[in-house]
Motif scaffolding. Structure first.
Motif, PDB file in Angstrom:
ATOM      1  N   VAL A 158       1.396  -5.340  -6.430  1.00 22.15           N
ATOM      2  CA  VAL A 158       1.621  -5.109  -7.866  1.00 22.15           C
ATOM      3  C   VAL A 158       0.890  -3.864  -8.365  1.00 22.15           C
ATOM      4  O   VAL A 158       1.128  -3.409  -9.481  1.00 22.15           O
ATOM      5  CB  VAL A 158       1.178  -6.330  -8.716  1.00 22.15           C
ATOM      6  CG1 VAL A 158       2.108  -7.512  -8.475  1.00 22.15           C
ATOM      7  CG2 VAL A 158      -0.272  -6.694  -8.437  1.00 22.15           C
ATOM      8  N   LYS A 184      -2.812  -3.352  -7.661  1.00 23.34           N
ATOM      9  CA  LYS A 184      -4.234  -3.650  -7.941  1.00 23.34           C
ATOM     10  C   LYS A 184      -5.140  -2.507  -7.481  1.00 23.34           C
ATOM     11  O   LYS A 184      -6.000  -2.029  -8.228  1.00 23.34           O
ATOM     12  CB  LYS A 184      -4.662  -4.950  -7.232  1.00 23.34           C
ATOM     13  CG  LYS A 184      -3.905  -6.180  -7.718  1.00 23.34           C
ATOM     14  CD  LYS A 184      -4.306  -7.424  -6.963  1.00 23.34           C
ATOM     15  CE  LYS A 184      -3.955  -7.374  -5.475  1.00 23.34           C
ATOM     16  NZ  LYS A 184      -2.515  -7.246  -5.206  1.00 23.34           N
ATOM     17  N   SER A 185      -4.922  -2.071  -6.227  1.00 17.67           N
ATOM     18  CA  SER A 185      -5.778  -1.009  -5.692  1.00 17.67           C
ATOM     19  C   SER A 185      -5.559   0.299  -6.452  1.00 17.67           C
ATOM     20  O   SER A 185      -6.500   1.061  -6.686  1.00 17.67           O
ATOM     21  CB  SER A 185      -5.509  -0.812  -4.198  1.00 17.67           C
ATOM     22  OG  SER A 185      -5.747  -2.024  -3.509  1.00 17.67           O
ATOM     23  N   VAL A 198      -4.025   2.634  -0.746  1.00 16.93           N
ATOM     24  CA  VAL A 198      -2.798   2.245  -1.454  1.00 16.93           C
ATOM     25  C   VAL A 198      -1.612   2.556  -0.563  1.00 16.93           C
ATOM     26  O   VAL A 198      -1.490   3.672  -0.076  1.00 16.93           O
ATOM     27  CB  VAL A 198      -2.666   3.038  -2.774  1.00 16.93           C
ATOM     28  CG1 VAL A 198      -1.272   2.856  -3.369  1.00 16.93           C
ATOM     29  CG2 VAL A 198      -3.729   2.625  -3.767  1.00 16.93           C
ATOM     30  N   PRO A 228       2.845   1.329   0.163  1.00 17.01           N
ATOM     31  CA  PRO A 228       3.954   0.497  -0.333  1.00 17.01           C
ATOM     32  C   PRO A 228       4.046  -0.827   0.419  1.00 17.01           C
ATOM     33  O   PRO A 228       4.851  -1.679   0.062  1.00 17.01           O
ATOM     34  CB  PRO A 228       5.196   1.363  -0.061  1.00 17.01           C
ATOM     35  CG  PRO A 228       4.710   2.667   0.466  1.00 17.01           C
ATOM     36  CD  PRO A 228       3.305   2.519   0.882  1.00 17.01           C
ATOM     37  N   ILE A 229       3.239  -1.013   1.454  1.00 15.78           N
ATOM     38  CA  ILE A 229       3.347  -2.237   2.260  1.00 15.78           C
ATOM     39  C   ILE A 229       2.588  -3.371   1.579  1.00 15.78           C
ATOM     40  O   ILE A 229       1.384  -3.241   1.323  1.00 15.78           O
ATOM     41  CB  ILE A 229       2.750  -2.019   3.665  1.00 15.78           C
ATOM     42  CG1 ILE A 229       3.410  -0.807   4.312  1.00 15.78           C
ATOM     43  CG2 ILE A 229       2.884  -3.265   4.524  1.00 15.78           C
ATOM     44  CD1 ILE A 229       2.598  -0.244   5.457  1.00 15.78           C
ATOM     45  N   PRO A 230       3.260  -4.461   1.281  1.00 13.77           N
ATOM     46  CA  PRO A 230       2.556  -5.594   0.673  1.00 13.77           C
ATOM     47  C   PRO A 230       1.474  -6.118   1.613  1.00 13.77           C
ATOM     48  O   PRO A 230       1.682  -6.165   2.826  1.00 13.77           O
ATOM     49  CB  PRO A 230       3.666  -6.648   0.486  1.00 13.77           C
ATOM     50  CG  PRO A 230       4.946  -5.895   0.562  1.00 13.77           C
ATOM     51  CD  PRO A 230       4.691  -4.727   1.466  1.00 13.77           C
ATOM     52  N   GLY A 231       0.334  -6.475   1.080  1.00 12.36           N
ATOM     53  CA  GLY A 231      -0.751  -7.013   1.906  1.00 12.36           C
ATOM     54  C   GLY A 231      -1.660  -5.929   2.449  1.00 12.36           C
ATOM     55  O   GLY A 231      -2.309  -6.106   3.470  1.00 12.36           O
ATOM     56  N   THR A 232      -1.706  -4.785   1.781  1.00  9.51           N
ATOM     57  CA  THR A 232      -2.552  -3.678   2.259  1.00  9.51           C
ATOM     58  C   THR A 232      -4.029  -4.039   2.172  1.00  9.51           C
ATOM     59  O   THR A 232      -4.786  -3.838   3.113  1.00  9.51           O
ATOM     60  CB  THR A 232      -2.291  -2.412   1.412  1.00  9.51           C
ATOM     61  OG1 THR A 232      -0.921  -2.081   1.509  1.00  9.51           O
ATOM     62  CG2 THR A 232      -3.139  -1.256   1.901  1.00  9.51           C
ATOM     63  N   LYS A 242       3.191  -0.692 -13.746  1.00  6.07           N
ATOM     64  CA  LYS A 242       4.426   0.014 -13.332  1.00  6.07           C
ATOM     65  C   LYS A 242       5.428   0.132 -14.481  1.00  6.07           C
ATOM     66  O   LYS A 242       6.639  -0.019 -14.280  1.00  6.07           O
ATOM     67  CB  LYS A 242       5.070  -0.672 -12.110  1.00  6.07           C
ATOM     68  CG  LYS A 242       4.105  -0.838 -10.923  1.00  6.07           C
ATOM     69  CD  LYS A 242       4.829  -1.088  -9.609  1.00  6.07           C
ATOM     70  CE  LYS A 242       3.844  -1.491  -8.516  1.00  6.07           C
ATOM     71  NZ  LYS A 242       4.453  -1.734  -7.225  1.00  6.07           N
ATOM     72  N   ASP A 278       6.295   2.720 -15.784  1.00  4.94           N
ATOM     73  CA  ASP A 278       7.089   3.944 -15.610  1.00  4.94           C
ATOM     74  C   ASP A 278       8.419   3.642 -14.921  1.00  4.94           C
ATOM     75  O   ASP A 278       9.340   4.445 -14.939  1.00  4.94           O
ATOM     76  CB  ASP A 278       6.288   4.963 -14.794  1.00  4.94           C
ATOM     77  CG  ASP A 278       5.841   4.401 -13.452  1.00  4.94           C
ATOM     78  OD1 ASP A 278       6.320   4.869 -12.417  1.00  4.94           O
ATOM     79  OD2 ASP A 278       4.994   3.456 -13.446  1.00  4.94           O
ATOM     80  N   SER A 297       0.590   2.180 -16.490  1.00  5.79           N
ATOM     81  CA  SER A 297       1.153   2.692 -15.245  1.00  5.79           C
ATOM     82  C   SER A 297       0.018   3.321 -14.466  1.00  5.79           C
ATOM     83  O   SER A 297      -0.578   4.300 -14.910  1.00  5.79           O
ATOM     84  CB  SER A 297       2.238   3.730 -15.518  1.00  5.79           C
ATOM     85  OG  SER A 297       2.493   4.449 -14.324  1.00  5.79           O
ATOM     86  N   LEU A 356       0.416   4.829 -11.887  1.00  2.00           N
ATOM     87  CA  LEU A 356       0.926   6.090 -11.342  1.00  2.00           C
ATOM     88  C   LEU A 356       0.692   7.240 -12.316  1.00  2.00           C
ATOM     89  O   LEU A 356       0.199   8.297 -11.930  1.00  2.00           O
ATOM     90  CB  LEU A 356       2.431   5.944 -11.045  1.00  2.00           C
ATOM     91  CG  LEU A 356       3.050   7.125 -10.312  1.00  2.00           C
ATOM     92  CD1 LEU A 356       2.587   7.156  -8.865  1.00  2.00           C
ATOM     93  CD2 LEU A 356       4.577   7.063 -10.377  1.00  2.00           C
TER      94      LEU A 356
HETATM   95  N1  LIG Z   1       5.886   3.696  -9.831  1.00  2.00           N
HETATM   96  C1  LIG Z   1       4.709   3.101  -9.748  1.00  2.00           C
HETATM   97  N2  LIG Z   1       4.228   2.729  -8.554  1.00  2.00           N
HETATM   98  C2  LIG Z   1       3.029   2.139  -8.486  1.00  2.00           C
HETATM   99  C3  LIG Z   1       2.266   1.906  -9.643  1.00  2.00           C
HETATM  100  N3  LIG Z   1       1.098   1.293  -9.266  1.00  2.00           N
HETATM  101  C4  LIG Z   1       1.187   1.152  -7.929  1.00  2.00           C
HETATM  102  N4  LIG Z   1       2.334   1.659  -7.448  1.00  2.00           N
HETATM  103  C5  LIG Z   1       2.793   1.659  -6.051  1.00  2.00           C
HETATM  104  O1  LIG Z   1       2.893   0.323  -5.631  1.00  2.00           O
HETATM  105  C6  LIG Z   1       2.553   0.180  -4.252  1.00  2.00           C
HETATM  106  C7  LIG Z   1       1.431  -0.846  -4.084  1.00  2.00           C
HETATM  107  O2  LIG Z   1       0.272  -0.373  -4.722  1.00  2.00           O
HETATM  108  P1  LIG Z   1      -1.157  -0.939  -4.361  1.00  2.00           P
HETATM  109  O3  LIG Z   1      -2.097  -0.347  -5.332  1.00  2.00           O
HETATM  110  O4  LIG Z   1      -1.462  -0.779  -2.922  1.00  2.00           O
HETATM  111  O5  LIG Z   1      -0.913  -2.460  -4.696  1.00  2.00           O
HETATM  112  P2  LIG Z   1      -1.871  -3.693  -4.398  1.00  2.00           P
HETATM  113  O6  LIG Z   1      -1.638  -4.685  -5.458  1.00  2.00           O
HETATM  114  O7  LIG Z   1      -3.267  -3.245  -4.181  1.00  2.00           O
HETATM  115  O8  LIG Z   1      -1.234  -4.238  -3.041  1.00  2.00           O
HETATM  116  P3  LIG Z   1      -1.912  -5.205  -1.945  1.00  2.00           P
HETATM  117  O9  LIG Z   1      -3.258  -4.677  -1.611  1.00  2.00           O
HETATM  118  O10 LIG Z   1      -0.963  -5.129  -0.824  1.00  2.00           O
HETATM  119  O11 LIG Z   1      -1.945  -6.556  -2.546  1.00  2.00           O
HETATM  120  C8  LIG Z   1       2.147   1.596  -3.806  1.00  2.00           C
HETATM  121  O12 LIG Z   1       3.214   2.195  -3.200  1.00  2.00           O
HETATM  122  C9  LIG Z   1       1.801   2.292  -5.115  1.00  2.00           C
HETATM  123  O13 LIG Z   1       1.973   3.683  -5.036  1.00  2.00           O
HETATM  124  C10 LIG Z   1       2.795   2.323 -10.902  1.00  2.00           C
HETATM  125  O14 LIG Z   1       2.199   2.155 -11.984  1.00  2.00           O
HETATM  126  N5  LIG Z   1       4.008   2.908 -10.887  1.00  2.00           N
END
Ligand SMILES: Nc1nc2c(ncn2[C@@H]2O[C@H](COP(=O)(O)OP(=O)(O)OP(=O)(O)O)[C@@H](O)[C@H]2O)c(=O)[nH]1
Ligand SMILES: [Mg+2]
Length: 461
Positions: free
Chosen positions: A234, A236-237, A251, A253-257, A338, A340, A363, A365
């Motif tokens: 979602v 978080k990182s 960070v 795109p793979i879930p469970g990073t 997200k 955006d 966002s 991003l």
């Molecule tokens: N377009 C868009 N992409 C985002 C945004 N925030 C995160 N992403 C993308 O979403 C994907 C997951 O982001 P992470 O920050 O790794 O998500 P996470 O929740 O830490 O994921 P896990 O550690 O796997 O649980 C990455 O490809 C990011 O670039 C955002 O606000 N907008």
């Protein structure tokens, strides 16, 4: 720690690679040691106070120079300890500092115990206990505000407040004593109601105010843990990185990073914060992830504030709700991320799932919405602990226990006054209250407590 009149020495700077290191010496032998181990570049007849002298430390064994140094002498009472103090600025590094210290110890000083310089400042009456404790707070300060409060305490701000309260107490005690000595005289007869009111407004109230400021201590000194939780992927990182303003967490795109907890410090409007990134929620695969998730749940339970992150570009599912877990609702901020991207989770679905909780749209991003997010975190912290924006006095636990003792004695005195008990009894209550206050400043503190305070100092302070 017994106060002795011997001369003490210690390395006052952290040992390691650095520009300069400082060795501090305090006691009667300080000036003599300077004359013994220091060879000035230009002849010096007698060292002036507060002047820097360039020269060499000489190894008395070999007569050879050990290091080029700057020294200064501060004769008591115009020094940190009120004793004669010698400071040697040498080059830093473990070997050189140890060698210089060794030479000084051979010349008659002994190694100082942790906190012993400050203990001497206290025992010689230069500072009181609250000021000594302020020095520890100052060294450990993690935010602008805790630094400010510690500096104010070191400057005697807390001491003065206590002295005001104590002064009021003494006035009332004197009045009561007078009426006991001359019970028949008209002008010393006491109006019980008036005395009780005075105790309430001039002593009890300010004492209670100091006690209530203690609840802020944890926040300003230790900070608050803000845990980022939510389903996998979602963002978080990404949110952690945005808040830190650097790419700290991985960070992809793979879930469970993220599999492990990652903890970093920032400050939000002066409040020290520990932000914790966690493993995302999903149907668990494998033991590593199971452990990561267990850690996450533990951390969520012990968090100060929980940011529950949801991804608006995908439909919500059960794992989004699981992130809320057993968290206390009053500690939660929902972060809709997200924004955006095109929306897939309707506002109604989000409202159904998280209605009633503070909600921020961001966002990670683009950075949109992050001002609102930090504001929301700040607001929640302030509202939770009755935090005032910049308290100037923040008592510690020891102070608070003593203040509470004083309050208990004062309340007892009030009861006894109103129940028409003899003034001898009231006077005794007030003496106990005064003793409790004196324990804070060090007037009457027992040795064990004093040792406990100075043991928390580092070497060379
Ligand atoms: N377009 C868009 N992409 C985002 C945004 N925030 C995160 N992403 C993308 O979403 C994907 C997951 O982001 P992470 O920050 O790794 O998500 P996470 O929740 O830490 O994921 P896990 O550690 O796997 O649980 C990455 O490809 C990011 O670039 C955002 O606000 N907008
Ligand atoms: Mg992650």
């Amino acid at each position: 720690m017994d106060y002795k009149h011997d001369t003490i020495a210690a390395i006052a700077t952290p040992v390691g690679m650095g520009g300069i290191g400082i060795i501090k010496i305090s006691g009667n032998l300080s000036v003599g040691i300077a004359q013994k181990v220091f060879r000035p570049k230009h002849p010096v007849r007698s060292f002036e106070n507060f002047r820097l002298y360039l020269g060499h430390i000489i190894d008395p064994g070999s007569g050879l120079p050990v290091d080029e140094v700057l020294i200064s002498i501060m004769r008591g009472p115009l020094s940190y300890t009120r004793e004669d103090v010698l400071e040697v600025n040498s080059h830093s590094g473990h070997a050189i500092l140890s060698k210089v210290l060794h030479i000084i110890l051979q010349s008659g000083a002994r190694l100082a115990q942790p906190g012993e310089f400050t203990l001497r400042a206290f025992l010689n009456g230069r500072i009181d206990l609250t000021q000594a404790e302020a020095i520890i707070d100052l060294i450990n300060a993690r935010s602008e505000t805790s630094l400010h409060a510690a500096a104010n305490q070191l400057a005697g701000g807390f001491l003065r407040r206590l002295e005001e309260i104590r002064g009021q107490l003494i006035e009332i005690m004197v009045e009561i004593e007078a009426s006991m000595d001359f019970p028949d005289e008209q002008h010393t007869r006491i109006d019980r109601q008036r005395i009780a009111d005075r105790i309430r407004t001039t002593i009890l109230r300010p004492t209670r105010e100091l006690i209530s400021a203690y609840s802020q201590r944890k926040v300003w000194h230790e900070g608050i843990a803000v845990v980022i939780a939510g389903r996998v992927n979602v963002g978080k990182s990404s949110i952690l990185n945005r808040l830190l303003q650097k790419e700290r967490a991985l960070v992809t795109p793979i879930p469970g990073t993220t599999r492990d907890l990652l903890e970093c410090g920032i400050t939000i409007k002066g409040i020290p914060i520990r932000i914790v990134d966690t493993a995302g929620m999903r149907k668990v695969r494998g033991t590593v992830e199971k452990k990561g998730l267990a850690l996450t749940m533990d951390r969520v339970r012990s968090a100060g504030i929980i940011l529950v992150v949801v991804d608006r570009s995908r439909p919500l599912n059960q794992h989004d709700l699981n992130a809320l877990g057993k968290a206390d609702k009053k500690d939660v901020i929902v972060v809709v991320n997200k924004i955006d991207l095109p929306r897939k989770a309707s506002e109604k679905k989000i409202e159904d799932a998280f209605g009633g909780l503070p909600r921020v749209y961001v966002s990670a991003l683009t950075g949109e919405g992050f001002n609102e997010l930090t504001n929301a975190i700040h607001r929640l912290i302030l509202s939770r602990a009755n935090i005032t924006p910049a308290p100037s006095i923040i008592p510690n636990l020891r102070h608070t226990v003593a203040l509470q003792q004083a309050v208990d004695c004062l309340e007892k005195a009030l009861r006894n006054i109103m129940e028409n008990l003899p003034f001898e009894i009231v006077a005794a209550d007030l003496v106990w209250a005064r003793n409790a206050i004196d324990e804070i400043t060090g007037h009457t503190t027992n040795e064990e407590v004093i040792d406990g305070i100075f043991n928390r100092f580092c070497l060379g302070k």
